[in-house]
Scaffold this motif. Structure first.
Motif, PDB file in Angstrom:
ATOM      1  N   HIS A   2       0.836  -1.206   0.000  1.00 29.61           N
ATOM      2  CA  HIS A   2       0.000   0.000   0.000  1.00 29.61           C
ATOM      3  C   HIS A   2       0.871   1.258   0.000  1.00 29.61           C
TER       4      HIS A   2
ATOM      5  N   ASP B  44       1.009   4.012  -2.932  1.00 28.11           N
ATOM      6  CA  ASP B  44       0.698   5.385  -2.578  1.00 28.11           C
ATOM      7  C   ASP B  44       1.831   6.326  -2.990  1.00 28.11           C
TER       8      ASP B  44
ATOM      9  N   HIS C 184       1.491   6.943  -6.578  1.00 25.81           N
ATOM     10  CA  HIS C 184       0.331   7.815  -6.809  1.00 25.81           C
ATOM     11  C   HIS C 184       0.718   9.266  -6.544  1.00 25.81           C
ATOM     12  N   ARG C 185       1.335   9.510  -5.413  1.00 27.01           N
ATOM     13  CA  ARG C 185       1.743  10.865  -5.042  1.00 27.01           C
ATOM     14  C   ARG C 185       2.774  11.419  -6.029  1.00 27.01           C
TER      15      ARG C 185
ATOM     16  N   LEU D  16      -4.421  -0.624  -5.634  1.00 23.24           N
ATOM     17  CA  LEU D  16      -4.356   0.242  -4.455  1.00 23.24           C
ATOM     18  C   LEU D  16      -5.655   0.173  -3.656  1.00 23.24           C
TER      19      LEU D  16
ATOM     20  N   SER E  50      -6.145  -1.507   0.023  1.00 24.11           N
ATOM     21  CA  SER E  50      -6.731  -0.669   1.064  1.00 24.11           C
ATOM     22  C   SER E  50      -7.943  -1.350   1.688  1.00 24.11           C
TER      23      SER E  50
ATOM     24  N   GLN F 147      -3.145   5.311   7.075  1.00 20.00           N
ATOM     25  CA  GLN F 147      -4.128   6.098   6.341  1.00 20.00           C
ATOM     26  C   GLN F 147      -4.125   7.545   6.815  1.00 20.00           C
TER      27      GLN F 147
ATOM     28  N   LEU G  34      -1.027   9.180   5.353  1.00 14.73           N
ATOM     29  CA  LEU G  34      -1.145   9.411   3.921  1.00 14.73           C
ATOM     30  C   LEU G  34      -2.114  10.548   3.617  1.00 14.73           C
TER      31      LEU G  34
ATOM     32  N   TYR H 297      -1.241  13.940   1.498  1.00 13.35           N
ATOM     33  CA  TYR H 297      -2.005  14.390   0.331  1.00 13.35           C
ATOM     34  C   TYR H 297      -2.610  15.765   0.571  1.00 13.35           C
TER      35      TYR H 297
END
Length: 196
Positions: free
Chosen positions: A64, A68, A71-72, A107, A111, A124, A127, A131
């Motif tokens: 995860h 992530d 993704h970021r 993802l 999750s 979470q 993260l 974000y």
């Protein structure tokens, strides 16, 4: 002449295992990912898989985090190339969010598999904070809000983005509709109005 397989460094082996774990989740879902299946698919002994991740939740958390980070990084790259306007930045954030979600369906599967895990709750939170800060920093030049107020709105926008992504995954919205909806929500949240 036969070549001798090269022994991977610990970090390279971990990356190989996470690549394999991602492939397993894409083809079999998160329920198909165990340390045993990971070892078998990666062609390593079970003790190697256990040495790297110890438990299935540990493996899922590592995967995860990795997804992530990708993704970021995708959103950060997209923001670097965005035109300097509120609309452009909001659209880039929205498009990058949903593009990454579409490119990495594992993802959301990972999750979901971690729901209810105390470790996942902490991750979470971390993260979401990351974000929210990324979004708030990108949007601050276009907002009349104080930085803390904008960060809090970004936390709410991330909840909305997750809900829109769920509709997108259920095919109740198109990519374009999802991007437009989140862009509009972001732009609507930038104003600091005295009448509110």
């Amino acid at each position: 002449m036969a070549t001798t397989p090269t022994r991977l460094s610990r970090q390279a082996r971990r990356e190989q295992l996470l690549d394999t774990a991602g492939a397993i989740v894409r083809t079999r879902g998160a329920d198909g990912l165990t340390l045993v299946t990971l070892a078998e698919e990666a062609g390593v002994s079970r003790p190697i898989a256990y040495d790297h991740f110890a438990t299935r939740p540990g493996l899922l958390l590592a995967l995860h985090r990795r997804l992530d980070e990708r993704h970021r990084a995708g959103i950060t790259r997209a923001l670097r190339d965005a035109a300097p306007s509120a609309g452009a930045v909001a659209r880039v954030i929205s498009a990058a969010y949903f593009a990454c979600a579409a490119d990495m369906p594992e993802l959301s599967a990972v999750s979901a598999a971690l729901k209810g895990s105390p470790e996942m709750e902490a991750v979470q939170h971390e993260l979401t904070e990351g974000y929210a800060e990324l979004m708030a920093t990108a949007l601050l030049p276009y907002s009349g809000l104080a930085p803390q107020a904008l960060r809090l709105r970004c936390v709410g926008l991330l909840g909305a983005a997750e809900a829109i992504a769920a509709d997108l995954n259920r095919e109740r919205a198109t990519d374009g509709e999802a991007v437009t909806a989140l862009t509009d929500l972001i732009l609507g949240g930038l104003d600091a109005r005295a009448d509110r």
